[in-house]
Motif scaffolding. Structure first.
Motif, PDB file in Angstrom:
ATOM      1  N   CYS A   1       0.820  -1.165   0.125  1.00  0.00           N
ATOM      2  CA  CYS A   1      -0.321   0.057  -0.178  1.00  0.00           C
ATOM      3  C   CYS A   1       1.213   1.046  -0.167  1.00  0.00           C
ATOM      4  N   VAL A   2       1.765   1.338   0.087  1.00  0.00           N
ATOM      5  CA  VAL A   2       2.729   1.971  -0.368  1.00  0.00           C
ATOM      6  C   VAL A   2       3.192   2.764  -1.897  1.00  0.00           C
ATOM      7  N   GLU A   3       3.140   3.610  -2.616  1.00  0.00           N
ATOM      8  CA  GLU A   3       3.694   3.295  -3.216  1.00  0.00           C
ATOM      9  C   GLU A   3       4.992   4.817  -3.889  1.00  0.00           C
ATOM     10  N   THR A   4       5.568   4.981  -4.089  1.00  0.00           N
ATOM     11  CA  THR A   4       6.715   5.685  -4.270  1.00  0.00           C
ATOM     12  C   THR A   4       6.682   7.210  -5.725  1.00  0.00           C
ATOM     13  N   VAL A   5       5.911   8.146  -5.148  1.00  0.00           N
ATOM     14  CA  VAL A   5       5.154   9.088  -6.257  1.00  0.00           C
ATOM     15  C   VAL A   5       6.262  10.052  -6.829  1.00  0.00           C
ATOM     16  N   THR A   6       6.608  10.906  -7.395  1.00  0.00           N
ATOM     17  CA  THR A   6       6.692  12.404  -7.911  1.00  0.00           C
ATOM     18  C   THR A   6       6.434  13.251  -8.958  1.00  0.00           C
ATOM     19  N   THR A   7       4.468  12.976  -8.938  1.00  0.00           N
ATOM     20  CA  THR A   7       4.019  13.779  -9.242  1.00  0.00           C
ATOM     21  C   THR A   7       2.885  13.943  -9.139  1.00  0.00           C
ATOM     22  N   TRP A   8       2.052  15.027  -9.032  1.00  0.00           N
ATOM     23  CA  TRP A   8       0.756  15.468  -9.053  1.00  0.00           C
ATOM     24  C   TRP A   8      -0.005  13.781  -8.500  1.00  0.00           C
ATOM     25  N   GLU A   9      -0.468  13.749 -10.594  1.00  0.00           N
ATOM     26  CA  GLU A   9      -1.230  13.223 -11.036  1.00  0.00           C
ATOM     27  C   GLU A   9      -0.944  11.464 -10.019  1.00  0.00           C
ATOM     28  N   ALA A  10       0.643  11.287 -10.145  1.00  0.00           N
ATOM     29  CA  ALA A  10       0.601   9.984  -9.488  1.00  0.00           C
ATOM     30  C   ALA A  10       0.025   9.770  -7.941  1.00  0.00           C
ATOM     31  N   PHE A  11       0.844  11.187  -7.428  1.00  0.00           N
ATOM     32  CA  PHE A  11      -0.252  10.925  -5.666  1.00  0.00           C
ATOM     33  C   PHE A  11      -1.614  10.668  -5.650  1.00  0.00           C
ATOM     34  N   MET A  12      -2.625  11.409  -6.295  1.00  0.00           N
ATOM     35  CA  MET A  12      -3.835  11.471  -6.343  1.00  0.00           C
ATOM     36  C   MET A  12      -4.189   9.809  -6.856  1.00  0.00           C
ATOM     37  N   ALA A  13      -3.759   9.402  -7.695  1.00  0.00           N
ATOM     38  CA  ALA A  13      -3.195   8.463  -8.532  1.00  0.00           C
ATOM     39  C   ALA A  13      -3.228   6.979  -7.403  1.00  0.00           C
ATOM     40  N   ALA A  14      -2.219   6.971  -6.120  1.00  0.00           N
ATOM     41  CA  ALA A  14      -2.370   6.187  -4.949  1.00  0.00           C
ATOM     42  C   ALA A  14      -2.812   6.670  -4.337  1.00  0.00           C
ATOM     43  N   LEU A  15      -3.837   7.836  -3.666  1.00  0.00           N
ATOM     44  CA  LEU A  15      -5.137   7.617  -3.534  1.00  0.00           C
ATOM     45  C   LEU A  15      -6.549   7.232  -3.393  1.00  0.00           C
ATOM     46  N   ASN A  16      -6.736   7.557  -4.514  1.00  0.00           N
ATOM     47  CA  ASN A  16      -7.622   6.920  -4.836  1.00  0.00           C
ATOM     48  C   ASN A  16      -7.236   5.318  -5.256  1.00  0.00           C
ATOM     49  N   ASN A  17      -7.035   4.167  -4.692  1.00  0.00           N
ATOM     50  CA  ASN A  17      -5.757   3.109  -5.179  1.00  0.00           C
ATOM     51  C   ASN A  17      -6.486   2.914  -3.908  1.00  0.00           C
ATOM     52  N   LYS A  18      -7.052   3.565  -2.829  1.00  0.00           N
ATOM     53  CA  LYS A  18      -6.472   4.006  -1.095  1.00  0.00           C
ATOM     54  C   LYS A  18      -5.392   3.121  -0.769  1.00  0.00           C
ATOM     55  N   HIS A  19      -4.926   3.677  -1.081  1.00  0.00           N
ATOM     56  CA  HIS A  19      -2.526   3.987  -0.632  1.00  0.00           C
ATOM     57  C   HIS A  19      -2.632   5.236  -0.005  1.00  0.00           C
ATOM     58  N   MET A  20      -1.523   4.633   0.762  1.00  0.00           N
ATOM     59  CA  MET A  20      -0.332   5.592   1.188  1.00  0.00           C
ATOM     60  C   MET A  20       0.801   6.355  -0.140  1.00  0.00           C
ATOM     61  N   ALA A  21       1.181   7.544   0.009  1.00  0.00           N
ATOM     62  CA  ALA A  21       2.118   7.966  -1.087  1.00  0.00           C
ATOM     63  C   ALA A  21       3.243   8.094  -0.763  1.00  0.00           C
ATOM     64  N   LEU A  22       4.641   7.859  -1.050  1.00  0.00           N
ATOM     65  CA  LEU A  22       5.852   8.684   0.115  1.00  0.00           C
ATOM     66  C   LEU A  22       5.935   9.160  -1.677  1.00  0.00           C
ATOM     67  N   ALA A  23       6.514  11.039  -1.229  1.00  0.00           N
ATOM     68  CA  ALA A  23       6.960  11.423  -2.114  1.00  0.00           C
ATOM     69  C   ALA A  23       7.991  12.683  -1.108  1.00  0.00           C
ATOM     70  N   PRO A  24       8.681  13.322  -2.732  1.00  0.00           N
ATOM     71  CA  PRO A  24       9.488  14.206  -1.743  1.00  0.00           C
ATOM     72  C   PRO A  24       8.843  15.500  -1.669  1.00  0.00           C
ATOM     73  N   TRP A  25       9.254  16.104  -1.328  1.00  0.00           N
ATOM     74  CA  TRP A  25       8.531  17.423  -0.545  1.00  0.00           C
ATOM     75  C   TRP A  25       9.548  18.854  -0.251  1.00  0.00           C
ATOM     76  N   ALA A  26       8.385  20.089  -0.548  1.00  0.00           N
ATOM     77  CA  ALA A  26       9.470  21.179   0.395  1.00  0.00           C
ATOM     78  C   ALA A  26       9.979  21.033   1.868  1.00  0.00           C
ATOM     79  N   ASP A  27       8.960  20.290   2.275  1.00  0.00           N
ATOM     80  CA  ASP A  27       8.376  20.434   3.817  1.00  0.00           C
ATOM     81  C   ASP A  27       8.200  21.675   4.539  1.00  0.00           C
ATOM     82  N   GLU A  28       7.229  22.622   4.408  1.00  0.00           N
ATOM     83  CA  GLU A  28       6.342  23.409   4.257  1.00  0.00           C
ATOM     84  C   GLU A  28       5.404  23.417   4.953  1.00  0.00           C
ATOM     85  N   GLU A  29       4.708  24.358   5.709  1.00  0.00           N
ATOM     86  CA  GLU A  29       3.220  24.198   6.492  1.00  0.00           C
ATOM     87  C   GLU A  29       2.203  24.528   5.181  1.00  0.00           C
TER      88      GLU A  29
END
Length: 579
Positions: A498-526
């Motif tokens: 259930c952990v999908e490694t993603v780097t784009t918004w589209e892949a991120f949303m696809a992971a959520l729609n699959n009822k999965h978690m997304a491991l993604a690089p981010w800017a670490d900003e609130e």
């Protein structure tokens, strides 16, 4: 020393044989033999275990399948398996013995690991002035604080808060107790209840207005000591989930947006429920820094006669852990409990012959212990009395074997239940104990008596095996450990999938729609996290948030950018929808 089932068979055989040849003493009249009552003709063969002589049986099982409606399945399961009852205050639940026994196992395990700490208890009431001492802290909990405003028929001059957590309860007294570096570290833990007046959807164990937990509060002279303890406690929490509950978790640090109100940083163990695609914060360990010690005046004299504020931690684990376990392992038949936390690890079910007369079945199940049977020289009335207690050789032998198995297993610290009830069929009992999640069912029927074997049935897989009597005491503990390991391995495989490694918004949303978690690089900003939460919300699902920044980080490629903002990425974060 526990009895040996094989030895029991030999003793009972000898005793029953002696009984059967017993004769009346010289000069006494033999008692008239009672003629057996004629059996009424039955229109159909009775069901195994007594058939139509049984009382009407209650319908067992769940009406909702886990895959069809997860929320309804869970709500039905926690009641049907006798874990909770709903209370007349919304969001509050009664923990029944089957659930509370599991919580006690967690308590003992955790206490054993923090045995150098002292357990204490602080009152549940907080004055408004004290609660408001730490501004950021109280703002974080303000919507959830319950207040006592009236005593009897009189309005109180000042309202009193019911603790949502105990930092503000305990720390004024830490300031009194800590004066010198010699008073440090101060490490206390308490097992208690707290009240957080949740306005979100209440869910038994997962989100409730009152819940049980442990909360540790510690003070140190240095940040290094505090940092070390934060991770040590988090390892213990991971142990509760993985070693006891067979639930995989990811250890990591919360984002600044998700950290505990007033903390320097928060670490967490994050679980995930594949069936509904929701993350669950399993337990947290916070480094509070010197923030609270400055607010509450927890100051000490250092070794070089200077003054310093203490470094503090707080950490907590709740009954939510039981809910995560239930959701992770439960199936359409009911609970599936890991052996280490199960209140009963084995249930023994004796199975009488279907042709046995009701009084013989009753004798088999009601016999508590095998008592010595007199020799032929005994008085006839004593012989007759003993014969009434052991109706037949088979009944006596089976009940003796069951008692021997139970004693033998309990001597190996196996938690055993024996189901002697005569008003239910064996099949009904199977369903009953499957619903309650007992890891192993031991069956002992007429054929097993003849073959000197038992049947061991696993709750997690349904697999059965035949075990000779003289191997039961060693095989059952081995099988329990195997079940524990298999359950964790199965859950871990589902978690990892259930952990999908993603780097784009589209892949991120696809992971959520699959009822999965997304491991993604981010800017670490609130601001980015808040934007992701808003943009990822749909008509059918809430927005996603960071679950944690995992301690185990994949290499971050040079020039990597945030999947959501396009800004330079600082780390990998685990995202998901959550409770």
């Amino acid at each position: 020393m526990s009895p040996d089932p094989v030895a029991v068979e030999e003793v009972v055989a000898e005793q029953v044989a002696d009984l059967c040849v017993a004769a009346p003493a010289e000069g006494e009249k033999p008692k008239k033999e009672k003629k057996p009552k004629p059996q009424k003709e039955k229109k159909e063969k009775p069901a195994q275990g007594g058939g139509k002589e049984l009382k009407k049986e209650t319908q067992l099982g769940l009406s909702t399948k886990k895959a069809d409606d997860f929320s309804k399945w869970y709500s039905e399961l926690v009641v049907a398996s006798e874990l909770i009852s709903y209370y007349d205050v919304s969001g509050c639940y009664i923990l029944r013995p089957w659930a509370f026994s599991m919580w006690e196992v967690v308590q003992r395990w955790f206490d054993d690991n923090i045995k150098k700490l002292g357990n204490a208890y602080f009152p549940m009431f907080i004055t408004e002035d004290v609660l408001n001492t730490e501004k950021d802290h109280v703002e974080g909990f303000a919507p959830e604080v319950a207040w006592v405003t009236r005593a009897g028929n009189s309005e109180m001059d000042k309202p009193i808060a019911i603790r949502p957590t105990s930092e503000t309860v305990m720390y004024p007294y830490y300031a009194q107790w800590i004066r010198s570096h010699r008073d440090l570290p101060l490490r206390l833990n308490q097992w208690t209840n707290v009240v957080r007046w949740e306005f979100k959807y209440p869910t038994p164990f997962i989100r409730s207005r009152e819940f049980l937990w442990q909360e540790g509060h510690t003070a140190f002279a240095t940040q290094a000591e505090a940092d070390t303890e934060v991770r040590q406690i988090l390892d213990f929490y991971a142990g509760v989930y993985q070693e006891l509950l067979a639930v995989p978790v990811t250890q990591g640090q919360k984002s600044d947006k998700e950290k505990f109100a007033g903390a320097l940083y928060t670490t967490t163990v994050e679980a995930f429920i594949p069936d509904n695609g929701r993350g669950v914060q399993g337990a947290t360990s916070h480094c509070l820094g010197q923030n609270f010690s400055k607010m509450f005046g927890i100051e000490f004299e250092t070794e070089d006669h200077g003054k310093s504020h203490a470094w503090q931690n707080s950490w907590g684990l709740t009954t939510r852990s039981l809910g995560v376990m239930i959701m992770t392992h439960g199936d359409d038949k009911g609970l599936v409990l890991p052996p280490r936390v199960a209140p009963k690890q084995v249930v023994i079910i004796p199975i009488p012959k279907s042709s046995s007369a009701p009084e013989q079945v009753a004798a088999m199940f009601e016999q508590v212990v095998i008592i010595p049977i007199p020799k032929s020289s005994s008085a006839p009335e004593l012989v007759a009395a003993k014969f009434e207690q052991v109706k037949t050789f088979k009944a006596a032998l089976e009940i003796a074997a069951v008692k021997a198995f139970k004693a033998s297993l309990e001597s190996s610290s196996v938690r055993v239940e024996t189901d002697y009830r005569t008003n239910y069929t064996p099949g009904w009992k199977y369903n009953h104990w499957e619903l309650r999640g007992v890891p192993i069912r031991m069956e002992l029927g007429p054929k097993d008596m003849d073959n000197k074997t038992v049947v061991l049935a696993r709750r997690d897989t349904g697999a059965k095996e035949f075990v000779p009597w003289d191997q039961v005491a060693t095989r059952v503990p081995e099988l329990l450990e195997q079940i524990q390991a298999d359950m964790l391995a199965k859950a871990k495989a589902r978690y990892d999938a259930c952990v999908e490694t993603v780097t784009t918004w589209e892949a991120f949303m696809a992971a959520l729609n699959n009822k999965h978690m997304a491991l993604a690089p981010w800017a670490d900003e609130e601001e980015v996290e808040e934007d992701v939460k808003k943009r990822s919300a749909t008509a059918d699902a809430m927005g996603a948030k960071t679950l944690c920044i995992p301690f185990e980080q994949p290499p971050l490629p040079e020039g990597a950018v945030c999947f959501a903002s396009g800004k330079p990425a600082k780390n990998w974060a685990l995202w998901g929808r959550s409770y």
